[in-house]
Write a protein that holds these residues in place. Structure first.
Motif, PDB file in Angstrom:
ATOM      1  N   ASP A 164       8.684 -31.189  45.485  1.00  0.00           N
ATOM      2  CA  ASP A 164       9.419 -29.915  45.384  1.00  0.00           C
ATOM      3  C   ASP A 164       8.519 -28.778  44.903  1.00  0.00           C
ATOM      4  O   ASP A 164       8.663 -27.630  45.322  1.00  0.00           O
ATOM      5  N   PHE A 165       7.612 -29.110  43.997  1.00  0.00           N
ATOM      6  CA  PHE A 165       6.667 -28.106  43.485  1.00  0.00           C
ATOM      7  C   PHE A 165       5.895 -27.471  44.644  1.00  0.00           C
ATOM      8  O   PHE A 165       5.755 -26.256  44.737  1.00  0.00           O
ATOM      9  N   TYR A 166       5.414 -28.331  45.555  1.00  0.00           N
ATOM     10  CA  TYR A 166       4.594 -27.806  46.659  1.00  0.00           C
ATOM     11  C   TYR A 166       5.455 -27.090  47.696  1.00  0.00           C
ATOM     12  O   TYR A 166       4.973 -26.194  48.390  1.00  0.00           O
ATOM     13  N   LYS A 167       6.727 -27.486  47.787  1.00  0.00           N
ATOM     14  CA  LYS A 167       7.605 -26.711  48.675  1.00  0.00           C
ATOM     15  C   LYS A 167       7.682 -25.281  48.138  1.00  0.00           C
ATOM     16  O   LYS A 167       7.687 -24.313  48.894  1.00  0.00           O
ATOM     17  N   ASP A 168       7.748 -25.155  46.815  1.00  0.00           N
ATOM     18  CA  ASP A 168       7.811 -23.814  46.212  1.00  0.00           C
ATOM     19  C   ASP A 168       6.517 -23.039  46.422  1.00  0.00           C
ATOM     20  O   ASP A 168       6.537 -21.862  46.779  1.00  0.00           O
ATOM     21  N   THR A 169       5.362 -23.702  46.185  1.00  0.00           N
ATOM     22  CA  THR A 169       4.095 -22.976  46.362  1.00  0.00           C
ATOM     23  C   THR A 169       3.923 -22.570  47.828  1.00  0.00           C
ATOM     24  O   THR A 169       3.452 -21.469  48.122  1.00  0.00           O
ATOM     25  N   LYS A 366      -7.857 -31.118  47.329  1.00  0.00           N
ATOM     26  CA  LYS A 366      -6.521 -31.749  47.280  1.00  0.00           C
ATOM     27  C   LYS A 366      -5.464 -30.832  46.681  1.00  0.00           C
ATOM     28  O   LYS A 366      -5.076 -29.847  47.280  1.00  0.00           O
ATOM     29  N   THR A 367      -5.014 -31.133  45.450  1.00  0.00           N
ATOM     30  CA  THR A 367      -3.844 -30.439  44.901  1.00  0.00           C
ATOM     31  C   THR A 367      -4.082 -28.943  44.690  1.00  0.00           C
ATOM     32  O   THR A 367      -3.140 -28.152  44.713  1.00  0.00           O
ATOM     33  N   LEU A 368      -5.349 -28.546  44.530  1.00  0.00           N
ATOM     34  CA  LEU A 368      -5.668 -27.142  44.276  1.00  0.00           C
ATOM     35  C   LEU A 368      -5.213 -26.246  45.427  1.00  0.00           C
ATOM     36  O   LEU A 368      -4.949 -25.052  45.234  1.00  0.00           O
ATOM     37  N   GLY A 369      -5.098 -26.807  46.623  1.00  0.00           N
ATOM     38  CA  GLY A 369      -4.657 -26.009  47.770  1.00  0.00           C
ATOM     39  C   GLY A 369      -3.163 -25.711  47.737  1.00  0.00           C
ATOM     40  O   GLY A 369      -2.642 -25.088  48.673  1.00  0.00           O
ATOM     41  N   GLY A 370      -2.471 -26.138  46.709  1.00  0.00           N
ATOM     42  CA  GLY A 370      -1.040 -25.855  46.611  1.00  0.00           C
ATOM     43  C   GLY A 370      -0.263 -26.441  47.787  1.00  0.00           C
ATOM     44  O   GLY A 370       0.804 -25.951  48.143  1.00  0.00           O
ATOM     45  N   GLY A 371      -0.805 -27.477  48.411  1.00  0.00           N
ATOM     46  CA  GLY A 371      -0.109 -28.123  49.532  1.00  0.00           C
ATOM     47  C   GLY A 371      -0.788 -27.858  50.866  1.00  0.00           C
ATOM     48  O   GLY A 371      -0.376 -28.398  51.885  1.00  0.00           O
ATOM     49  N   LEU A 372      -1.812 -27.021  50.887  1.00  0.00           N
ATOM     50  CA  LEU A 372      -2.538 -26.766  52.139  1.00  0.00           C
ATOM     51  C   LEU A 372      -3.978 -27.300  52.008  1.00  0.00           C
ATOM     52  O   LEU A 372      -4.472 -27.479  50.899  1.00  0.00           O
ATOM     53  N   ASP A 413      -3.218 -19.652  44.981  1.00  0.00           N
ATOM     54  CA  ASP A 413      -2.864 -18.675  43.942  1.00  0.00           C
ATOM     55  C   ASP A 413      -1.548 -19.069  43.265  1.00  0.00           C
ATOM     56  O   ASP A 413      -1.424 -19.031  42.033  1.00  0.00           O
ATOM     57  N   SER A 414      -0.609 -19.484  44.097  1.00  0.00           N
ATOM     58  CA  SER A 414       0.678 -19.910  43.564  1.00  0.00           C
ATOM     59  C   SER A 414       0.483 -21.134  42.663  1.00  0.00           C
ATOM     60  O   SER A 414       1.061 -21.228  41.569  1.00  0.00           O
ATOM     61  N   PHE A 415      -0.350 -22.065  43.107  1.00  0.00           N
ATOM     62  CA  PHE A 415      -0.642 -23.265  42.307  1.00  0.00           C
ATOM     63  C   PHE A 415      -1.273 -22.876  40.974  1.00  0.00           C
ATOM     64  O   PHE A 415      -0.844 -23.321  39.905  1.00  0.00           O
ATOM     65  N   LEU A 416      -2.296 -22.030  41.039  1.00  0.00           N
ATOM     66  CA  LEU A 416      -3.039 -21.702  39.812  1.00  0.00           C
ATOM     67  C   LEU A 416      -2.193 -20.884  38.829  1.00  0.00           C
ATOM     68  O   LEU A 416      -2.304 -21.061  37.615  1.00  0.00           O
ATOM     69  N   ARG A 417      -1.342 -20.022  39.368  1.00  0.00           N
ATOM     70  CA  ARG A 417      -0.476 -19.239  38.449  1.00  0.00           C
ATOM     71  C   ARG A 417       0.540 -20.155  37.775  1.00  0.00           C
ATOM     72  O   ARG A 417       0.809 -20.030  36.580  1.00  0.00           O
ATOM     73  N   ARG A 418       1.093 -21.083  38.534  1.00  0.00           N
ATOM     74  CA  ARG A 418       2.040 -22.036  37.930  1.00  0.00           C
ATOM     75  C   ARG A 418       1.355 -22.907  36.884  1.00  0.00           C
ATOM     76  O   ARG A 418       1.956 -23.285  35.877  1.00  0.00           O
ATOM     77  N   LEU A 419       0.096 -23.233  37.160  1.00  0.00           N
ATOM     78  CA  LEU A 419      -0.646 -24.088  36.224  1.00  0.00           C
ATOM     79  C   LEU A 419      -0.721 -23.445  34.830  1.00  0.00           C
ATOM     80  O   LEU A 419      -0.763 -24.138  33.820  1.00  0.00           O
ATOM     81  N   PRO A 423       5.737 -24.621  30.986  1.00  0.00           N
ATOM     82  CA  PRO A 423       6.283 -25.925  31.390  1.00  0.00           C
ATOM     83  C   PRO A 423       5.230 -26.813  32.070  1.00  0.00           C
ATOM     84  O   PRO A 423       5.206 -28.026  31.862  1.00  0.00           O
ATOM     85  N   VAL A 424       4.364 -26.195  32.865  1.00  0.00           N
ATOM     86  CA  VAL A 424       3.350 -27.010  33.547  1.00  0.00           C
ATOM     87  C   VAL A 424       2.284 -27.462  32.553  1.00  0.00           C
ATOM     88  O   VAL A 424       1.863 -28.632  32.554  1.00  0.00           O
ATOM     89  N   GLN A 425       1.855 -26.575  31.674  1.00  0.00           N
ATOM     90  CA  GLN A 425       0.866 -26.969  30.655  1.00  0.00           C
ATOM     91  C   GLN A 425       1.412 -28.113  29.798  1.00  0.00           C
ATOM     92  O   GLN A 425       0.681 -29.034  29.433  1.00  0.00           O
ATOM     93  N   ALA A 426       2.710 -28.046  29.519  1.00  0.00           N
ATOM     94  CA  ALA A 426       3.322 -29.074  28.662  1.00  0.00           C
ATOM     95  C   ALA A 426       3.262 -30.459  29.309  1.00  0.00           C
ATOM     96  O   ALA A 426       3.240 -31.476  28.610  1.00  0.00           O
ATOM     97  N   LEU A 427       3.206 -30.483  30.648  1.00  0.00           N
ATOM     98  CA  LEU A 427       3.143 -31.775  31.338  1.00  0.00           C
ATOM     99  C   LEU A 427       1.883 -32.557  30.959  1.00  0.00           C
ATOM    100  O   LEU A 427       1.831 -33.778  31.065  1.00  0.00           O
ATOM    101  N   TYR A 428       0.857 -31.836  30.524  1.00  0.00           N
ATOM    102  CA  TYR A 428      -0.404 -32.505  30.197  1.00  0.00           C
ATOM    103  C   TYR A 428      -0.413 -33.079  28.772  1.00  0.00           C
ATOM    104  O   TYR A 428      -1.295 -33.852  28.424  1.00  0.00           O
TER     105      TYR A 428
END
Ligand SMILES: Cc1ncc(COP(=O)(O)O)c(C=O)c1O
Length: 551
Positions: A164-169, A366-372, A413-419, A423-428
């Motif tokens: 779902d995260f990548y659908k959003d990005t 990989k994941t840095l492409g936000g799904g691309l 950009d969407s991936f890095l801004r969410r990072l 909430p995303v930082q807390a996942l770590y």
């Protein structure tokens, strides 16, 4: 002594000194190789070229370990039930897969190597695996027949934060990039944002964008060679760095990679080679190997027995990385951290930086492409420079039509801004401890039932191990799929979880995993004669030899 004689003696001394030095260098190199075939890539290629194809006919398929009639009958029944269940449950998905296979090379390849090749023909005919998915809903994959499977594939490592995260990005990227469309050459303004964030994350001066991890690695090595004026690249046994020839010197690459040295990882002898040789441009390290140093990515296609080993000691691996970095730095060797796989997965950035090592270059993807699709290289300015001020024509060329594609840059950009969000930082926070505890939970559940299976993990990257020698461990992947756990084509070799798997879902994964292993045990696959892994390997070798002799 006459002048001529003197010259001749000096020449002979120089020649023998050279021979001694070369001999010493060779000896040092051979000591720095891992003793497995993965450490001797040329030999591995030669061996691979000698192994003939053979296929177990149905009668032998169920008793390849020499089991008795009763066990063979249980296996046959279990296999038939599983085969009927697959046919009944996945008709549309399997029909489209069968229809597409002939025209899709990749599908033919993966279909062939899911299990050890002598068993593949029967498995392909009776237990085909569907290649299509209609949609994802969070961690659930829904196939063309409406079956819901839990995603344990991790999309080759891309899926870190959940589908779902990548659908959003991706949705956001479409909106951001749409005004430019597919315009290439000129940049979308998000590129500036990405460069700023990647510089901060990497601690490096510069960034270059590529289309895949493989290309980022190619560029890193090319730059290292350009700036050092040296040719050799060092990789460690088993480590994957994409499919470019120079980083895949053994099986899989038709040409020998003459400038590549494959050394043993976590080895004093390897450090000695790095400290003394003068022809090494760079060392590539893939920190995923912390899970199984010197072994290649485990795949069920290679499961001829239960000898697969893995287990992470991240502290020991970090100490190794520090010593590696010191040795490279002392001898002018470029250290390239290939974080295409582990980047962002164990830390909100680089794993090497998390453990206090500053590589010269880092490859990302990989994941840095936000799904691309993407590959990224970051590095110190002096290493990233593609020209020489004093030799303007002697450049280090790197292009790529689709580099910095607006949609990819927008998704990144969407991936890095969410990072950067809370909430995303807390996942770590406590991430490794959480996934270590989950691996322990599954291992306890398996041990409670006396099942000969366990798991080893590097955070969310898992591999399945087998604790009793068997030739049939690769069957577990089919029981897991029957329980609704989706695996990639390498089967139980690699399970990759996304961080949206909560405790309730994980309990469900444990329940299904244990149920699968229980069913496999009941069907007799682990009930063969008590033999060692060594004996099983010999058994396979003897079969191979017989096939080679045409018997
Ligand atoms: C460590 C590492 N480097 C490079 C690559 C190649 O990346 P790509 O498949 O995007 O070319 C991979 C892919 O799995 C990888 O794991």
């Amino acid at each position: 002594m006459e002048k001529k004689t003197l010259v001749a003696v000096a020449g002979a001394v120089a020649t023998s000194l050279f021979a001694v030095t070369k001999g010493r260098e060779r000896l040092r190199l051979s000591r720095a190789k891992h003793r497995s075939l993965g450490g001797h890539v040329r030999m591995a290629k030669r061996v691979a070229g000698q192994i003939p194809y053979y296929s177990h006919p149905e009668e032998r398929f169920f008793r390849a370990d020499g089991c008795d009639d009763a066990v063979a009958a249980r296996r046959r029944d279990g296999f038939r039930r599983l085969s009927e269940l697959y046919a009944e449950r996945f008709p549309t998905t399997l029909a489209l897969t069968a229809e597409t296979r002939d025209g899709l090379s990749d599908l033919q390849f993966t279909g062939r190597y899911r299990v050890p090749f002598p068993f593949a023909e029967v498995v392909r005919a009776r237990l085909p695996v569907g290649a299509f998915v209609a949609r994802t809903e969070g961690v659930w994959l829904i196939d063309l027949d409406g079956n819901r499977l839990i995603d344990c594939t991790g999309s080759y490592g891309v899926n870190l934060f959940g589908n779902d995260f990548y659908k959003d990005t991706l949705r956001e990227a479409v909106v951001t990039a749409e005004p430019l469309g597919a315009l290439l050459g000129a940049y979308h303004p998000v590129v500036a944002d990405n460069v700023r964030r990647l510089r901060a994350l990497s601690g490096h001066d510069e960034v270059s964008f590529h289309m895949s991890g493989t290309e980022a690695v190619m560029q890193a090595v090319r730059l290292a060679r350009y700036h050092t004026g040296k040719r050799r690249l060092v990789r460690f046994a088993g480590a994957y760095h994409g499919w470019w020839g120079d980083v895949q010197p053994g099986i899989g690459n038709p040409l020998p990679a003459d400038h590549t040295l494959t050394l043993a990882e976590m080895s004093e002898e390897a450090l000695r080679v790095l400290a003394t040789r003068q022809d090494i441009a760079c060392v590539l390290v893939n920190p995923l190997q912390a899970l199984h140093p010197n072994a290649s990515a485990p795949s069920d296609g290679q499961l001829v027995n239960s000898a697969r080993r893995a287990g992470t000691d991240l502290d020991a691996y970090a100490r190794w990385l520090h010593r590696l970095a010191e040795t490279c730095s002392a001898n002018g060797i470029v250290l390239i951290a290939d974080e295409v796989f582990v980047g962002f997965r164990l830390a909100p950035g680089s794993l090497l930086r998390r453990v206090g090592v500053e590589p010269d270059l880092i490859t990302w993807g990989k994941t840095l492409g936000g799904g691309l699709p993407v590959g990224v290289l970051t590095g110190r300015a002096a290493l990233m420079k593609r020209w020489r001020d004093d030799r303007p024509v002697d450049i280090c060329f790197a292009r790529g039509t689709f580099n910095a594609h607006p949609y990819v840059m927008a998704a990144m950009d969407s991936f890095l801004r969410r990072l950067e969000t809370r909430p995303v930082q807390a996942l770590y926070d406590g991430l490794d401890a959480k996934w270590d505890a989950r691996a322990a939970q599954l291992n306890a559940a398996l041990a409670d039932e006396g099942l000969p299976v366990s798991v080893a993990n590097l955070s969310t990257i898992w591999t399945v191990l087998y604790t009793r020698p068997s030739r049939y461990n690769w069957m577990l992947q089919y029981y897991l799929r029957a329980e609704g756990l989706a695996l990639s084509w390498v089967g139980t070799g690699r399970l990759i979880f996304s961080l949206d798997v909560d405790d309730t879902l994980f309990d469900e994964i444990v329940r299904r995993f244990v149920a699968a292993a229980r069913a496999m045990q009941a069907d007799g696959w682990w009930s063969g004669p008590a033999v060692s892994d060594k004996q099983l390997r010999r058994m396979a070798l003897r079969e191979s030899l017989r096939a080679r002799l045409g018997r």
